[in-house]
Design a protein around this motif. Structure first.
Motif, PDB file in Angstrom:
ATOM      1  N   SER A  88       0.797  -1.227   0.000  1.00 36.40           N
ATOM      2  CA  SER A  88       0.000   0.000   0.000  1.00 36.40           C
ATOM      3  C   SER A  88       0.830   1.277   0.000  1.00 36.40           C
ATOM      4  CB  SER A  88      -0.932  -0.008   1.213  1.00 36.40           C
ATOM      5  OG  SER A  88      -0.158  -0.119   2.389  1.00 36.40           O
ATOM      6  N   SER A  89       2.104   1.209   0.365  1.00 40.17           N
ATOM      7  CA  SER A  89       2.989   2.376   0.295  1.00 40.17           C
ATOM      8  C   SER A  89       4.427   1.899   0.331  1.00 40.17           C
ATOM      9  CB  SER A  89       2.729   3.334   1.473  1.00 40.17           C
ATOM     10  OG  SER A  89       3.208   2.771   2.678  1.00 40.17           O
ATOM     11  N   GLY A  90       5.335   2.815   0.058  1.00 38.05           N
ATOM     12  CA  GLY A  90       6.751   2.481   0.167  1.00 38.05           C
ATOM     13  C   GLY A  90       7.125   2.155   1.602  1.00 38.05           C
ATOM     14  N   MET A  91       6.551   2.891   2.555  1.00 34.45           N
ATOM     15  CA  MET A  91       6.854   2.640   3.969  1.00 34.45           C
ATOM     16  C   MET A  91       6.382   1.250   4.396  1.00 34.45           C
ATOM     17  SD  MET A  91       8.668   5.095   4.674  1.00 34.45           S
ATOM     18  CE  MET A  91       9.087   4.326   6.223  1.00 34.45           C
ATOM     19  N   THR A  92       5.197   0.837   3.912  1.00 28.51           N
ATOM     20  CA  THR A  92       4.727  -0.524   4.203  1.00 28.51           C
ATOM     21  C   THR A  92       5.729  -1.538   3.671  1.00 28.51           C
ATOM     22  OG1 THR A  92       2.468   0.247   3.948  1.00 28.51           O
ATOM     23  CG2 THR A  92       2.779  -2.121   3.949  1.00 28.51           C
ATOM     24  N   LEU A 115      19.317   7.275   5.590  1.00 30.13           N
ATOM     25  CA  LEU A 115      18.013   6.733   5.205  1.00 30.13           C
ATOM     26  C   LEU A 115      16.970   7.839   5.103  1.00 30.13           C
ATOM     27  CD1 LEU A 115      17.742   3.559   7.488  1.00 30.13           C
ATOM     28  CD2 LEU A 115      18.288   3.581   5.055  1.00 30.13           C
ATOM     29  N   TYR A 116      15.932   7.532   4.358  1.00 32.12           N
ATOM     30  CA  TYR A 116      14.731   8.362   4.259  1.00 32.12           C
ATOM     31  C   TYR A 116      14.234   8.678   5.682  1.00 32.12           C
ATOM     32  CZ  TYR A 116       9.978   9.410   2.490  1.00 32.12           C
ATOM     33  OH  TYR A 116       8.796   9.985   2.160  1.00 32.12           O
ATOM     34  N   GLY A 117      13.806   9.916   5.915  1.00 29.56           N
ATOM     35  CA  GLY A 117      13.420  10.348   7.257  1.00 29.56           C
ATOM     36  C   GLY A 117      12.416   9.433   7.936  1.00 29.56           C
ATOM     37  N   VAL A 188      17.514  -3.774   0.671  1.00 30.91           N
ATOM     38  CA  VAL A 188      17.949  -2.584  -0.060  1.00 30.91           C
ATOM     39  C   VAL A 188      16.738  -1.772  -0.492  1.00 30.91           C
ATOM     40  CG1 VAL A 188      19.116  -1.740  -2.141  1.00 30.91           C
ATOM     41  CG2 VAL A 188      20.054  -3.707  -0.911  1.00 30.91           C
ATOM     42  N   ASP A 189      16.686  -0.520  -0.061  1.00 32.59           N
ATOM     43  CA  ASP A 189      15.686   0.409  -0.600  1.00 32.59           C
ATOM     44  C   ASP A 189      16.282   0.970  -1.887  1.00 32.59           C
ATOM     45  OD1 ASP A 189      14.126   2.611  -1.292  1.00 32.59           O
ATOM     46  OD2 ASP A 189      13.635   3.103   0.791  1.00 32.59           O
ATOM     47  N   ASN A 190      15.752   0.500  -3.016  1.00 35.54           N
ATOM     48  CA  ASN A 190      16.329   0.810  -4.328  1.00 35.54           C
ATOM     49  C   ASN A 190      15.536   1.899  -5.067  1.00 35.54           C
ATOM     50  OD1 ASN A 190      18.468   0.162  -6.121  1.00 35.54           O
ATOM     51  ND2 ASN A 190      17.112  -1.108  -7.378  1.00 35.54           N
ATOM     52  N   THR A 191      14.733   2.665  -4.309  1.00 34.35           N
ATOM     53  CA  THR A 191      13.842   3.669  -4.904  1.00 34.35           C
ATOM     54  C   THR A 191      14.571   4.677  -5.790  1.00 34.35           C
ATOM     55  OG1 THR A 191      12.350   3.505  -2.998  1.00 34.35           O
ATOM     56  CG2 THR A 191      12.133   5.470  -4.360  1.00 34.35           C
ATOM     57  N   PHE A 192      15.694   5.223  -5.305  1.00 33.53           N
ATOM     58  CA  PHE A 192      16.402   6.270  -6.053  1.00 33.53           C
ATOM     59  C   PHE A 192      17.167   5.703  -7.259  1.00 33.53           C
ATOM     60  CE2 PHE A 192      17.057  10.228  -3.163  1.00 33.53           C
ATOM     61  CZ  PHE A 192      15.745  10.159  -2.728  1.00 33.53           C
ATOM     62  N   ALA A 193      17.669   4.471  -7.132  1.00 32.05           N
ATOM     63  CA  ALA A 193      18.503   3.906  -8.208  1.00 32.05           C
ATOM     64  C   ALA A 193      17.640   3.288  -9.299  1.00 32.05           C
ATOM     65  CB  ALA A 193      19.462   2.880  -7.638  1.00 32.05           C
ATOM     66  N   HIS A 210      10.908  -0.749  -2.999  1.00 26.04           N
ATOM     67  CA  HIS A 210      10.742   0.521  -3.707  1.00 26.04           C
ATOM     68  C   HIS A 210       9.509   1.234  -3.191  1.00 26.04           C
ATOM     69  CE1 HIS A 210      13.465  -0.122  -7.188  1.00 26.04           C
ATOM     70  NE2 HIS A 210      13.233  -1.393  -6.931  1.00 26.04           N
ATOM     71  N   SER A 211       9.564   2.556  -3.250  1.00 25.67           N
ATOM     72  CA  SER A 211       8.333   3.315  -3.217  1.00 25.67           C
ATOM     73  C   SER A 211       7.889   3.404  -4.679  1.00 25.67           C
ATOM     74  CB  SER A 211       8.590   4.710  -2.643  1.00 25.67           C
ATOM     75  OG  SER A 211       7.465   5.520  -2.891  1.00 25.67           O
ATOM     76  N   LEU A 212       6.766   2.740  -4.996  1.00 25.73           N
ATOM     77  CA  LEU A 212       6.238   2.793  -6.374  1.00 25.73           C
ATOM     78  C   LEU A 212       5.768   4.196  -6.723  1.00 25.73           C
ATOM     79  CD1 LEU A 212       3.943  -0.392  -6.610  1.00 25.73           C
ATOM     80  CD2 LEU A 212       6.034   0.006  -7.905  1.00 25.73           C
ATOM     81  N   THR A 213       5.500   4.968  -5.647  1.00 27.14           N
ATOM     82  CA  THR A 213       5.055   6.351  -5.781  1.00 27.14           C
ATOM     83  C   THR A 213       6.015   7.183  -6.634  1.00 27.14           C
ATOM     84  OG1 THR A 213       4.440   6.029  -3.454  1.00 27.14           O
ATOM     85  CG2 THR A 213       4.164   8.238  -4.349  1.00 27.14           C
ATOM     86  N   LYS A 214       7.267   6.779  -6.671  1.00 27.44           N
ATOM     87  CA  LYS A 214       8.328   7.617  -7.246  1.00 27.44           C
ATOM     88  C   LYS A 214       8.568   7.268  -8.728  1.00 27.44           C
ATOM     89  CE  LYS A 214       8.377   8.967  -2.986  1.00 27.44           C
ATOM     90  NZ  LYS A 214       9.330   8.499  -2.000  1.00 27.44           N
ATOM     91  N   PHE A 215       9.795   6.891  -9.096  1.00 27.30           N
ATOM     92  CA  PHE A 215      10.138   6.739 -10.513  1.00 27.30           C
ATOM     93  C   PHE A 215       9.310   5.667 -11.227  1.00 27.30           C
ATOM     94  CE2 PHE A 215      14.006   8.508  -8.655  1.00 27.30           C
ATOM     95  CZ  PHE A 215      14.187   9.599  -9.481  1.00 27.30           C
TER      96      PHE A 215
END
Ligand SMILES: *Cc1c(COP(=O)(O)O)cnc(C)c1O
Length: 399
Positions: A88-92, A115-117, A188-193, A210-215
């Motif tokens: 449901s979210s990247g944080m989840t 890390l992300y805040g 690994v949080d690979n959201t930015f890469a 990943h946060s799918l919200t992003k790229f």
């Protein structure tokens, strides 16, 4: 079903007519949005076998959903995973990957300081009170990571491939070896890469999130996340999900899948735009520091060259305004006409955020300073515009 329905009362027709049809043999070219919460079969015997996981099939939306399955197959394929779970979210995704990682491992974490805040907050305000302690370490200092892993003997190691907002690049390959040798699962949080620059499981990570919200979704209209797991960790991830149900809704799954089709095109353009913007900022007298892995002065140049394809150094930049505090940063950002001043990143439009106000708001000023996030630092996520227009907007706002 139609024939039977005609003789029924309108109240009954309202809930039965037109529904529960079997596909008539045609295959839709894109995966439809399946909103059904549960599924039926001609024989109850079949449903029994599906519930018992003896045969594949859909029974209940928390367990399986055809729309999500389409997206999950796509995500697993992009990062060479055995399975993927859309959340449901990247944080989840971060929370659930750590939960899956720690379930049958030691209840401790070694995590990157970069890390992300919200992830830092999650470790401190959810995992720690539950008895899972986190030891933070500079993930780019391999000696320090080795020492921390030896001392803590963690169940999981958590890092972001490219950190937020200072865009430091973690030596994911080396850390995967250290983690695996110590019996820890690397998350690994690979959201930015993104999978275009790095595929963590190919380097030995147990879980990539990943946060799918992003790229990946990329259009600023979806909140979602995903976890991709290797062969060994796939069963625990799927079975935990059946119980806890962190799943993404089918509408968001559809939008994510639609977005991902153009993700490689968008991301390459975003990386090229970021490179040009970073070089331009680097030569601007009003800017004292530019953080971008594609600039020659970046501290992780060698690691970036080793891990990333040539020409791709991400779409994220952070930079420091000369002699600026909060009022000067606000004035600069308020003068922007094209660049969107919003939280989030990875959208088709160029975006700017003030970490001290948003992503790192809940991190204490002292911790922020220790992390190197000054009150004069802003973060930019490059979009797919014609880059000259973005540079012109930055130029007039800095003038
Ligand atoms: C945005 C983000 C998250 C959280 O994702 P949400 O979809 O907002 O829950 C986690 N990690 C990183 C690196 C992010 O950028």
């Amino acid at each position: 079903m139609e024939k039977k329905v005609t003789s029924l009362n309108i109240q009954t027709k309202a809930v039965h007519a037109g529904d529960r049809k079997k596909p008539n043999g045609a295959i839709p070219v894109t995966t439809p949005i399946y909103t059904a919460a549960s599924y039926i079969y001609d024989e109850l015997e079949t449903l029994d076998k599906v519930f018992g996981q003896e045969i594949p099939g859909d029974s209940y939306a928390r367990y399986d959903n055809p729309t999500n399955r389409g997206l999950e197959e796509l995500l697993a394929a992009l990062e060479s995973g055995a399975t993927a779970l859309a959340t449901s979210s990247g944080m989840t995704a971060v929370q659930f990957a750590l939960t899956a990682a720690l379930l049958d491992r030691r209840k401790s974490i070694v995590a990157s300081t970069g890390l992300y805040g919200a992830t830092i907050r999650m470790l401190q305000s959810i995992f720690e009170p539950l008895g899972v302690e986190t030891t933070f370490v500079d993930i780019c200092d391999e000696t320090a990571v080795e020492k921390a892993i030896a001392e803590v003997k963690p169940g999981a190691v958590l890092l972001e491939t490219i950190s937020n907002p200072l865009v430091r690049v973690a030596p994911v390959d080396t850390i995967a070896k250290l983690a695996n040798a110590a019996g820890a699962a690397l998350v690994v949080d690979n959201t930015f890469a993104t999978p275009l620059m790095l595929r963590p499981l190919e380097l030995g990570a147990a879980f990539s999130v990943h946060s799918l919200t992003k790229f990946l979704s990329g259009h600023g209209d979806v909140l979602g996340g995903c976890i991709i797991a290797d062969e060994a960790n796939a069963p625990i991830l799927r079975s935990l999900s059946r119980t806890a149900g962190p799943v993404l809704g089918p509408f968001e799954s559809y939008l994510s899948m639609r977005g991902i089709k153009t993700f490689p095109l968008r991301f390459e353009r975003q990386c090229h735009n970021a490179c040009q913007i970073a070089n331009w900022l680097n030569n601007h007298p009003g800017i004292t520091k530019v953080n971008f892995p594609g600039l020659p002065n970046h501290p992780d140049q060698a690691v970036s060259d080793r891990l990333f394809p040539s020409g791709l150094r991400g779409a994220m930049i952070s930079f420091e305004l000369k002699d600026a505090g909060r009022p000067e940063v606000f004035r600069f950002m308020d003068r922007l006409k094209l660049v969107v001043r919003a939280t989030s990143l990875g959208d088709v439009h160029t975006m700017m955020l003030y970490p001290a106000m948003s992503s790192h708001r809940d991190v204490s000023p002292a911790t922020r300073r220790r992390m190197g996030i000054g009150d004069n630092l802003v973060r930019l996520s490059a979009g797919i515009e014609q880059v000259e227009d973005v540079i012109a907007d930055l130029a007039q706002a800095l003038a």
